[in-house]
Design a protein around this motif. Structure first.
Motif, PDB file in Angstrom:
ATOM      1  N   GLY A 125       0.787  -1.229   0.000  1.00  0.00           N
ATOM      2  CA  GLY A 125       0.000   0.000   0.000  1.00  0.00           C
ATOM      3  C   GLY A 125       0.814   1.271   0.000  1.00  0.00           C
ATOM      4  N   CYS A 126       2.140   1.175   0.026  1.00  0.00           N
ATOM      5  CA  CYS A 126       2.978   2.387   0.066  1.00  0.00           C
ATOM      6  C   CYS A 126       3.109   3.050  -1.304  1.00  0.00           C
ATOM      7  N   CYS A 127       2.953   2.305  -2.382  1.00  0.00           N
ATOM      8  CA  CYS A 127       3.133   2.863  -3.727  1.00  0.00           C
ATOM      9  C   CYS A 127       2.118   2.228  -4.652  1.00  0.00           C
ATOM     10  N   THR A 128       1.215   3.025  -5.192  1.00  0.00           N
ATOM     11  CA  THR A 128       0.198   2.531  -6.109  1.00  0.00           C
ATOM     12  C   THR A 128       0.609   2.655  -7.567  1.00  0.00           C
ATOM     13  N   GLY A 129       1.741   3.307  -7.838  1.00  0.00           N
ATOM     14  CA  GLY A 129       2.208   3.451  -9.208  1.00  0.00           C
ATOM     15  C   GLY A 129       1.549   4.560  -9.996  1.00  0.00           C
ATOM     16  N   GLU A 130       0.793   5.445  -9.322  1.00  0.00           N
ATOM     17  CA  GLU A 130       0.132   6.531 -10.036  1.00  0.00           C
ATOM     18  C   GLU A 130       1.137   7.500 -10.666  1.00  0.00           C
ATOM     19  N   TRP A 131       2.342   7.563 -10.134  1.00  0.00           N
ATOM     20  CA  TRP A 131       3.357   8.464 -10.694  1.00  0.00           C
ATOM     21  C   TRP A 131       3.793   8.030 -12.089  1.00  0.00           C
ATOM     22  N   THR A 132       3.515   6.785 -12.469  1.00  0.00           N
ATOM     23  CA  THR A 132       3.925   6.312 -13.789  1.00  0.00           C
ATOM     24  C   THR A 132       3.029   6.835 -14.904  1.00  0.00           C
ATOM     25  N   ARG A 133       1.917   7.462 -14.554  1.00  0.00           N
ATOM     26  CA  ARG A 133       1.036   8.001 -15.601  1.00  0.00           C
ATOM     27  C   ARG A 133       1.717   9.114 -16.397  1.00  0.00           C
ATOM     28  N   CYS A 134       2.704   9.764 -15.796  1.00  0.00           N
ATOM     29  CA  CYS A 134       3.388  10.844 -16.516  1.00  0.00           C
ATOM     30  C   CYS A 134       4.130  10.321 -17.749  1.00  0.00           C
ATOM     31  N   PHE A 135       4.455   9.025 -17.771  1.00  0.00           N
ATOM     32  CA  PHE A 135       5.150   8.449 -18.919  1.00  0.00           C
ATOM     33  C   PHE A 135       4.194   8.081 -20.046  1.00  0.00           C
ATOM     34  N   THR A 136       2.892   8.054 -19.770  1.00  0.00           N
ATOM     35  CA  THR A 136       1.917   7.685 -20.800  1.00  0.00           C
ATOM     36  C   THR A 136       1.003   8.847 -21.168  1.00  0.00           C
ATOM     37  N   MET A 137       1.376  10.061 -20.805  1.00  0.00           N
ATOM     38  CA  MET A 137       0.550  11.222 -21.116  1.00  0.00           C
ATOM     39  C   MET A 137       0.758  11.732 -22.540  1.00  0.00           C
ATOM     40  N   CYS A 138       1.834  11.319 -23.176  1.00  0.00           N
ATOM     41  CA  CYS A 138       2.164  11.837 -24.510  1.00  0.00           C
ATOM     42  C   CYS A 138       1.114  11.396 -25.524  1.00  0.00           C
ATOM     43  N   GLN A 139       0.836  12.264 -26.486  1.00  0.00           N
ATOM     44  CA  GLN A 139      -0.161  11.962 -27.504  1.00  0.00           C
ATOM     45  C   GLN A 139       0.312  10.871 -28.459  1.00  0.00           C
ATOM     46  N   CYS A 140       1.620  10.677 -28.558  1.00  0.00           N
ATOM     47  CA  CYS A 140       2.129   9.618 -29.426  1.00  0.00           C
ATOM     48  C   CYS A 140       1.969   8.236 -28.803  1.00  0.00           C
ATOM     49  N   CYS A 141       1.602   8.175 -27.532  1.00  0.00           N
ATOM     50  CA  CYS A 141       1.380   6.892 -26.868  1.00  0.00           C
ATOM     51  C   CYS A 141       0.100   6.262 -27.424  1.00  0.00           C
ATOM     52  N   PRO A 142       0.077   4.961 -27.686  1.00  0.00           N
ATOM     53  CA  PRO A 142      -1.146   4.320 -28.200  1.00  0.00           C
ATOM     54  C   PRO A 142      -2.350   4.605 -27.308  1.00  0.00           C
ATOM     55  N   ALA A 143      -3.512   4.778 -27.935  1.00  0.00           N
ATOM     56  CA  ALA A 143      -4.720   5.138 -27.188  1.00  0.00           C
ATOM     57  C   ALA A 143      -5.078   4.093 -26.129  1.00  0.00           C
ATOM     58  N   ARG A 144      -4.718   2.848 -26.377  1.00  0.00           N
ATOM     59  CA  ARG A 144      -5.040   1.788 -25.419  1.00  0.00           C
ATOM     60  C   ARG A 144      -4.287   1.971 -24.109  1.00  0.00           C
ATOM     61  N   TYR A 145      -3.088   2.591 -24.176  1.00  0.00           N
ATOM     62  CA  TYR A 145      -2.260   2.749 -22.978  1.00  0.00           C
ATOM     63  C   TYR A 145      -2.129   4.194 -22.532  1.00  0.00           C
ATOM     64  N   ARG A 146      -2.789   5.109 -23.191  1.00  0.00           N
ATOM     65  CA  ARG A 146      -2.637   6.524 -22.868  1.00  0.00           C
ATOM     66  C   ARG A 146      -3.237   6.827 -21.497  1.00  0.00           C
TER      67      ARG A 146
END
Length: 358
Positions: free
Chosen positions: A58-79
């Protein structure tokens, strides 16, 4: 010395323990209902592995990793997706979200001319989902309008998806028929756009009467089509609602919670407005509560560290005292039983045991 009374008592205790375990196993649902108010455990080995390994307890939910998938070039399935969650889904430790819709059941093994039917859907360790009641329907074909959302893991250890057709009575209900689906197979159907709608045989709950036609259920498995894209929602302080404007390029609208509470006042069950605290005050209270929790965690951590240090120091001092005691015994006993110094630990231990025995 053999004590027959103690032996008989031990045998009786073992027999009582075995009988108690058998009773708990046979009436597990009733025991769980009495202890927890529910008939099942909403957790398993996969939940434990996901919580301990992927979320660090419960110490880390991984929400900070969303910054790596915010780019528009990222596939829509993983954006805008959580990369830790995606990894857990790929490995089968956390759930995928799918939909079942276009639900139709037919040729139900029901002897009445009409009945009130509904479906119960059991998935993983989640609470049972129930459809609306199809009132006064003939058992030949019954339609259900719901689009139900399932959370299933792509893992062989995942429980089957169980769908049960029930008929409502004045007192209780009757289980008509049931169908079980493998969770991994359900996911493969949902992600296959060419093979999503299927008709399955359902097993009757009463096998005493042979029916002329097997019961069946028609289901369409599909990926989630939610206009608000809740899987991509990160901020907990916003309210996201679907828009109904045809020309609006965004399918949803996001408003911060403070503004939304002003826009939509709180009402009671009769529709009259009631007072509620300001969101700014609630934020201050939450901040103070978090600070207090961190202070408690800090002092608890240091308390545990001090206790462990004291236990280690105490064990070390006791070990030194024990060896010094054995060494003193050997020195005092040197006149009657000469030994050569320095002594090994094994020799000191033998001398100490010999002295204690004498």
């Amino acid at each position: 010395m053999f004590d027959p009374v103690q032996f008989v008592n031990e045998i009786l205790v073992i027999i009582a323990l075995v009988i108690g375990l058998c009773f708990v196993y046979k009436y597990w649902n009733r025991v769980m209902l009495a202890l927890t108010g529910d008939t099942k455990l909403h957790g398993g080995i996969l939940d434990c592995l996901w919580y301990t390994i992927f979320q660090c307890c419960g110490c880390c939910t991984g929400e900070w990793t969303r910054c790596f998938t915010m780019c528009q070039c990222c596939p829509a399935r993983y954006r805008r997706k959580n990369l830790v969650t995606l990894l857990g889904q790929w490995l089968g430790f956390t759930s995928h979200t799918i939909e079942i819709k276009n639900i139709v059941v037919g040729d139900l093994p029901y002897d009445g001319s009409r009945g009130d039917f509904y479906l119960c859907v059991e998935c993983a360790n989640n609470p049972t989902m129930v459809t609306s009641l199809a009132e006064d329907k003939m058992p030949k074909v019954v339609h259900f309008p719901e689009v139900m959302t399932l959370k299933v893991r792509n893992n062989p250890l995942e429980n089957n998806v169980r769908i049960t057709v029930k008929e409502l009575n004045v007192f209780g209900h009757n289980n008509i028929c049931v169908a079980n689906f493998n969770a991994m197979q359900v996911l493969s159907w949902a992600y296959d756009p060419q093979n999503r709608m299927k008709r399955f045989e359902m097993k009757p709950m009463d096998n005493e009467i042979t029916r002329e036609c097997p019961a069946w259920i028609l289901i369409e498995f599909d990926e989630v089509h939610e206009a608000r894209h809740l899987d991509n929602l990160r901020d907990a302080n916003v309210v996201r609602t679907a828009t109904r404007t045809a020309n609006d390029p965004n399918p949803y609208e996001e408003v911060d919670i403070s503004t939304y509470k002003q826009r939509q006042p709180l009402l009671d069950a009769t529709g009259h407005g009631i007072d509620e605290p300001l969101e700014e005050d609630l934020e201050d209270i939450r901040r103070l509560r978090v600070c207090a929790q961190w202070c408690f965690h800090f002092w608890n951590m240091w308390t545990v560290i001090l206790v462990l240090c004291y236990a280690g120091f105490r064990a070390y001092v006791w070990s030194c005292y024990r060896r010094f005691r054995w060494l003193t015994m050997a020195a005092l006993n040197n006149a009657t039983s000469p030994v050569s110094f320095p002594l090994s630990f094994h020799n000191m231990q033998e001398i100490g045991q010999q002295c204690e025995a004498e």
